[in-house]
Each structure stands twice: as C-alpha cells, then as structure tokens.
Write a protein that holds these residues in place. Structure first.
Motif, PDB file in Angstrom:
ATOM      1  N   VAL A 196      -0.858 -58.838  50.109  1.00 12.75           N
ATOM      2  CA  VAL A 196       0.141 -59.457  50.555  1.00 12.75           C
ATOM      3  C   VAL A 196       1.043 -58.567  51.478  1.00 12.75           C
ATOM      4  CG1 VAL A 196       2.478 -60.599  49.832  1.00 12.75           C
ATOM      5  CG2 VAL A 196       0.398 -60.902  48.703  1.00 12.75           C
ATOM      6  N   PRO A 197       1.411 -58.748  52.839  1.00 11.60           N
ATOM      7  CA  PRO A 197       2.152 -57.978  53.425  1.00 11.60           C
ATOM      8  C   PRO A 197       3.511 -57.624  53.008  1.00 11.60           C
ATOM      9  CG  PRO A 197       2.007 -59.962  54.714  1.00 11.60           C
ATOM     10  CD  PRO A 197       1.039 -60.126  53.434  1.00 11.60           C
ATOM     11  N   THR A 198       3.900 -56.318  53.365  1.00 16.46           N
ATOM     12  CA  THR A 198       5.318 -56.049  52.802  1.00 16.46           C
ATOM     13  C   THR A 198       6.204 -55.848  54.130  1.00 16.46           C
ATOM     14  OG1 THR A 198       4.617 -53.763  52.739  1.00 16.46           O
ATOM     15  CG2 THR A 198       4.459 -54.911  50.576  1.00 16.46           C
ATOM     16  N   PHE A 199       7.472 -56.183  53.945  1.00 13.62           N
ATOM     17  CA  PHE A 199       8.307 -56.123  55.314  1.00 13.62           C
ATOM     18  C   PHE A 199       9.678 -55.737  54.542  1.00 13.62           C
ATOM     19  CE2 PHE A 199       5.770 -59.960  56.006  1.00 13.62           C
ATOM     20  CZ  PHE A 199       4.899 -59.382  57.007  1.00 13.62           C
ATOM     21  N   GLU A 200      10.400 -54.931  55.668  1.00 13.56           N
ATOM     22  CA  GLU A 200      11.713 -54.421  55.192  1.00 13.56           C
ATOM     23  C   GLU A 200      12.617 -55.642  54.945  1.00 13.56           C
ATOM     24  OE1 GLU A 200      12.657 -51.668  58.110  1.00 13.56           O
ATOM     25  OE2 GLU A 200      11.190 -50.464  57.993  1.00 13.56           O
ATOM     26  N   ALA A 201      13.951 -55.417  54.361  1.00 10.12           N
ATOM     27  CA  ALA A 201      14.625 -56.345  54.140  1.00 10.12           C
ATOM     28  C   ALA A 201      15.226 -57.192  55.398  1.00 10.12           C
ATOM     29  CB  ALA A 201      16.159 -55.763  53.616  1.00 10.12           C
ATOM     30  N   GLN A 202      15.577 -56.541  56.482  1.00 11.60           N
ATOM     31  CA  GLN A 202      15.962 -57.268  57.673  1.00 11.60           C
ATOM     32  C   GLN A 202      14.769 -58.228  58.132  1.00 11.60           C
ATOM     33  OE1 GLN A 202      15.895 -53.874  57.348  1.00 11.60           O
ATOM     34  NE2 GLN A 202      14.943 -52.984  59.254  1.00 11.60           N
ATOM     35  N   GLN A 203      13.440 -57.652  58.096  1.00  8.97           N
ATOM     36  CA  GLN A 203      12.437 -58.467  58.421  1.00  8.97           C
ATOM     37  C   GLN A 203      12.278 -59.707  57.657  1.00  8.97           C
ATOM     38  OE1 GLN A 203       9.465 -55.216  58.430  1.00  8.97           O
ATOM     39  NE2 GLN A 203       9.826 -54.714  60.296  1.00  8.97           N
ATOM     40  N   GLU A 204      12.590 -59.521  56.465  1.00 10.85           N
ATOM     41  CA  GLU A 204      12.287 -60.566  55.604  1.00 10.85           C
ATOM     42  C   GLU A 204      13.224 -61.650  55.741  1.00 10.85           C
ATOM     43  OE1 GLU A 204      10.245 -61.548  53.272  1.00 10.85           O
ATOM     44  OE2 GLU A 204       9.246 -59.671  52.563  1.00 10.85           O
ATOM     45  N   GLN A 205      14.438 -60.998  56.137  1.00  8.07           N
ATOM     46  CA  GLN A 205      15.537 -62.062  56.544  1.00  8.07           C
ATOM     47  C   GLN A 205      15.303 -62.916  57.848  1.00  8.07           C
ATOM     48  OE1 GLN A 205      19.364 -59.848  57.540  1.00  8.07           O
ATOM     49  NE2 GLN A 205      20.200 -61.931  58.693  1.00  8.07           N
ATOM     50  N   TYR A 206      14.608 -62.201  59.002  1.00  8.24           N
ATOM     51  CA  TYR A 206      14.096 -63.014  60.111  1.00  8.24           C
ATOM     52  C   TYR A 206      13.206 -64.013  59.672  1.00  8.24           C
ATOM     53  CZ  TYR A 206      12.335 -63.907  64.533  1.00  8.24           C
ATOM     54  OH  TYR A 206      11.891 -64.611  65.756  1.00  8.24           O
ATOM     55  N   LEU A 207      12.145 -63.498  58.821  1.00  7.56           N
ATOM     56  CA  LEU A 207      10.991 -64.692  58.776  1.00  7.56           C
ATOM     57  C   LEU A 207      11.435 -65.788  57.659  1.00  7.56           C
ATOM     58  CD1 LEU A 207       8.290 -61.789  58.140  1.00  7.56           C
ATOM     59  CD2 LEU A 207       8.579 -63.341  59.989  1.00  7.56           C
ATOM     60  N   GLN A 208      12.459 -65.711  57.263  1.00  9.52           N
ATOM     61  CA  GLN A 208      12.852 -66.540  56.313  1.00  9.52           C
ATOM     62  C   GLN A 208      12.799 -68.076  56.954  1.00  9.52           C
ATOM     63  OE1 GLN A 208      16.492 -66.183  54.190  1.00  9.52           O
ATOM     64  NE2 GLN A 208      16.320 -67.727  52.746  1.00  9.52           N
ATOM     65  N   ASP A 209      11.772 -68.803  56.363  1.00  9.43           N
ATOM     66  CA  ASP A 209      11.834 -70.104  56.832  1.00  9.43           C
ATOM     67  C   ASP A 209      11.361 -70.187  58.211  1.00  9.43           C
ATOM     68  OD1 ASP A 209      13.050 -71.263  54.491  1.00  9.43           O
ATOM     69  OD2 ASP A 209      15.039 -71.182  55.150  1.00  9.43           O
ATOM     70  N   LYS A 210      10.555 -69.280  58.780  1.00 13.03           N
ATOM     71  CA  LYS A 210       9.949 -69.221  60.012  1.00 13.03           C
ATOM     72  C   LYS A 210       8.421 -69.148  60.183  1.00 13.03           C
ATOM     73  CE  LYS A 210      13.669 -67.322  62.947  1.00 13.03           C
ATOM     74  NZ  LYS A 210      14.687 -67.881  61.951  1.00 13.03           N
ATOM     75  N   VAL A 211       7.788 -69.161  59.019  1.00 16.87           N
ATOM     76  CA  VAL A 211       6.393 -68.667  58.854  1.00 16.87           C
ATOM     77  C   VAL A 211       5.765 -70.092  58.412  1.00 16.87           C
ATOM     78  CG1 VAL A 211       4.542 -67.357  57.981  1.00 16.87           C
ATOM     79  CG2 VAL A 211       6.749 -66.392  58.315  1.00 16.87           C
ATOM     80  N   PRO A 212       5.073 -71.021  59.158  1.00 16.70           N
ATOM     81  CA  PRO A 212       4.227 -72.194  58.726  1.00 16.70           C
ATOM     82  C   PRO A 212       2.979 -71.733  57.947  1.00 16.70           C
ATOM     83  CG  PRO A 212       4.824 -72.238  61.094  1.00 16.70           C
ATOM     84  CD  PRO A 212       5.140 -70.819  60.749  1.00 16.70           C
ATOM     85  N   GLU A 213       2.555 -72.700  57.131  1.00  7.65           N
ATOM     86  CA  GLU A 213       1.319 -72.394  56.305  1.00  7.65           C
ATOM     87  C   GLU A 213       0.114 -72.016  57.111  1.00  7.65           C
ATOM     88  OE1 GLU A 213      -1.045 -74.461  52.775  1.00  7.65           O
ATOM     89  OE2 GLU A 213       0.738 -75.473  53.608  1.00  7.65           O
ATOM     90  N   GLY A 214      -0.346 -70.865  56.701  1.00  9.61           N
ATOM     91  CA  GLY A 214      -1.628 -70.480  57.617  1.00  9.61           C
ATOM     92  C   GLY A 214      -1.454 -69.430  58.813  1.00  9.61           C
ATOM     93  N   ILE A 215      -0.199 -69.265  58.933  1.00  5.42           N
ATOM     94  CA  ILE A 215       0.232 -68.395  60.169  1.00  5.42           C
ATOM     95  C   ILE A 215       0.721 -66.952  59.626  1.00  5.42           C
ATOM     96  CG2 ILE A 215       1.881 -68.007  61.885  1.00  5.42           C
ATOM     97  CD1 ILE A 215       0.217 -70.451  62.199  1.00  5.42           C
ATOM     98  N   ASP A 216      -0.001 -66.220  60.207  1.00  7.44           N
ATOM     99  CA  ASP A 216       0.300 -64.668  59.925  1.00  7.44           C
ATOM    100  C   ASP A 216       1.794 -64.268  60.263  1.00  7.44           C
ATOM    101  OD1 ASP A 216       0.420 -62.002  59.422  1.00  7.44           O
ATOM    102  OD2 ASP A 216      -0.966 -61.301  61.059  1.00  7.44           O
ATOM    103  N   PRO A 217       2.623 -63.760  59.231  1.00 10.74           N
ATOM    104  CA  PRO A 217       3.846 -63.484  59.247  1.00 10.74           C
ATOM    105  C   PRO A 217       4.024 -62.478  60.382  1.00 10.74           C
ATOM    106  CG  PRO A 217       3.202 -62.789  57.050  1.00 10.74           C
ATOM    107  CD  PRO A 217       2.032 -63.685  57.751  1.00 10.74           C
ATOM    108  N   ASN A 218       3.101 -61.646  60.552  1.00  9.17           N
ATOM    109  CA  ASN A 218       3.301 -60.352  61.393  1.00  9.17           C
ATOM    110  C   ASN A 218       3.333 -60.822  62.927  1.00  9.17           C
ATOM    111  OD1 ASN A 218       3.078 -57.873  59.989  1.00  9.17           O
ATOM    112  ND2 ASN A 218       1.286 -58.871  59.169  1.00  9.17           N
ATOM    113  N   ALA A 219       2.789 -62.108  63.123  1.00  8.51           N
ATOM    114  CA  ALA A 219       2.709 -62.765  64.310  1.00  8.51           C
ATOM    115  C   ALA A 219       4.118 -63.219  64.622  1.00  8.51           C
ATOM    116  CB  ALA A 219       1.530 -63.633  64.541  1.00  8.51           C
ATOM    117  N   VAL A 220       4.696 -63.917  63.609  1.00 12.53           N
ATOM    118  CA  VAL A 220       6.130 -64.405  63.738  1.00 12.53           C
ATOM    119  C   VAL A 220       7.022 -63.248  63.990  1.00 12.53           C
ATOM    120  CG1 VAL A 220       7.846 -65.724  62.708  1.00 12.53           C
ATOM    121  CG2 VAL A 220       5.665 -66.382  62.766  1.00 12.53           C
ATOM    122  N   LEU A 221       6.963 -62.196  63.407  1.00 10.79           N
ATOM    123  CA  LEU A 221       8.150 -61.204  63.458  1.00 10.79           C
ATOM    124  C   LEU A 221       7.820 -60.491  64.775  1.00 10.79           C
ATOM    125  CD1 LEU A 221       9.686 -59.077  62.231  1.00 10.79           C
ATOM    126  CD2 LEU A 221       7.852 -57.743  61.186  1.00 10.79           C
TER     127      LEU A 221
END
Length: 245
Positions: free
Chosen positions: A91-116
């Motif tokens: 499970v990837p780990t992100f900093e607090a501000q990165q988690e804030q940006y990714l909230q509700d932005k990562v569809p299922e099956g998509i790499d959150p790193n790509a969205v970030l």
C-alpha cells in the motif's frame, strides 16, 4: 628251349597287366592330389571377394538391429516445485498534503501515484510561469479555472493560494451582470469595483451599461475601469482577463 622261353613269355604277359594295374592305381585320387573345392577356388581366384576381408551382410545387419540398452532410470525423484501464493501489492504511503489532494480523486483500479503526478505537474507549470511573469499566472487562473487546479494549489503548492484567491475576483471576456463575484456561475456576474486588463491587449473593448440599458462608458483597457454600483451589465471583448485592483 621251351623252358627258356617261359620266363620271357611270362614277363610279356605280366607287363600289360602290370601297366593296367599301374594305370588303375595312378588314376585313383589321392588325398594329396585332390582337386580344390569350389569354396577354396572362389577364394583363390584373382579379383574375387575375400571372405575374411569383407564382413558378411548378415553380420552387419545383426549388429545394426541389436536392441539398444537404455540407461536405467534414476531412482531419485525430483523435488516438487514450491508454489508461492501471490503477495498483495504494498500500500503506497503519502504525506498529509498528498492525501488531501488524492481524496475522492482516485478511481478504482487507477494508480494513485499517476493521479498525484498530474496535480504536481500542474503546480510545476504554474510555478514556472510565475517565475517569469506573476500576472500571467493570475490571468491563466481567471480565464481557465479548474477545480483540480484549485485542489492542487491548496494541497501541493499553497504558495500560489494568494494568486488563486485574486483570480476569483477577476473576470474574463464575456457578458456579466453586476452584483456578486461569480464570473463562472450559471448566471455570470462581477462585483462592483475597479478593474484593469492584463497586458493592455490591442483591440480590447469593455462597455458598462446601466439597468435601463443606457451605456455608462466604453473603454479600451489601456487604463483601469471602474464599475459602479449603478451599473447593471458589463460586456468585455478581446481583453482576455480583468484583475480586481
């Protein structure tokens, strides 16, 4: 005379018999004078194949048709392959501000790193533009507002938040009512105040109308324009963006 001739006559009589006996005895085959056998004659004949030099075809065939002996199978059995069960991806780990940006932005099956990465690239573009011309960033945010850009600024590049706040008070080309600052709303409007056009573009024209439809003023954007509380409508063309002064 008669007695003297008897031995000679006897000798004469015995000679033919002796010759016949001799001839008969010489015609009998002796072991030493036996004629060669057919097999020995064929082996002794010049140019004939030698039975001792050339192997017989039956011998060759027998050698080639002899069954091959297979190597004995090994009595040892190969060790069974170890089957490993698939391990879950870390499970990837992100900093607090990165988690804030990714909230509700990562569809299922998509790499959150790509969205970030998309949000970070947007911040990099704005920061690079601000290093050259800060007002160009303000104009860009006025003309092309985006919730994703606003989220990226708020979480990943908060140093641009003052520019984003200023952009919310400006307006691009278009027709707006005068009331509240909502240039991109369903009913676009701007707040009364003084505005100036970015870069004093050529061909810029802004017209301010009263509620009665009366033209209160027409301006080319070379100087700041004041939109008073008595104004009801504003129309801007080829001015691109207006900053709130």
């Amino acid at each position: 005379m008669k007695t003297g001739l008897k031995p000679s006559i006897l000798g004469l009589l015995l000679l033919p018999a002796l010759g016949m006996a001799t001839g008969c005895s010489s015609s009998d085959p002796s072991p030493e004078a036996a004629p060669p056998s057919a097999s020995s004659a064929s082996s002794a004949s010049p140019g004939g194949p030698s039975s001792s030099a050339t192997p017989s075809s039956s011998g060759t065939a027998g050698a080639s048709s002899a069954p091959e002996t297979s190597a004995p199978e090994s009595t040892q059995t190969a060790p069974e392959a170890v089957v490993q069960s698939p391990q879950p991806a870390p499970v990837p780990t992100f900093e607090a501000q990165q988690e804030q940006y990714l909230q509700d932005k990562v569809p299922e099956g998509i790499d959150p790193n790509a969205v970030l990465q998309v949000g970070q690239e947007r911040c990099d573009q704005l920061l690079s533009a601000r290093a050259v011309d800060e007002e160009s960033v303000l104009s860009e945010l006025i003309m092309s507002p985006s919730q994703d850009t606003a989220d990226a600024v708020a979480a990943l590049c908060p140093e641009l938040q003052p520019v984003l706040d200023a952009a919310a008070l400006g307006f691009p080309d278009g027709v707006f009512s005068v009331g509240g600052a909502a240039p991109h709303g369903e009913q676009p409007s701007i707040a009364p105040g003084t505005y100036r056009a970015y870069g004093q573009p050529e061909g810029c024209l802004i017209m301010v109308y009263a509620g009665s439809g009366e033209l209160l003023g027409s301006f080319d954007g070379s100087a700041p324009v004041t939109v008073g509380a008595d104004a009801a409508r504003v129309e801007s063309d080829q001015c691109y963006s207006w900053f709130r002064s």
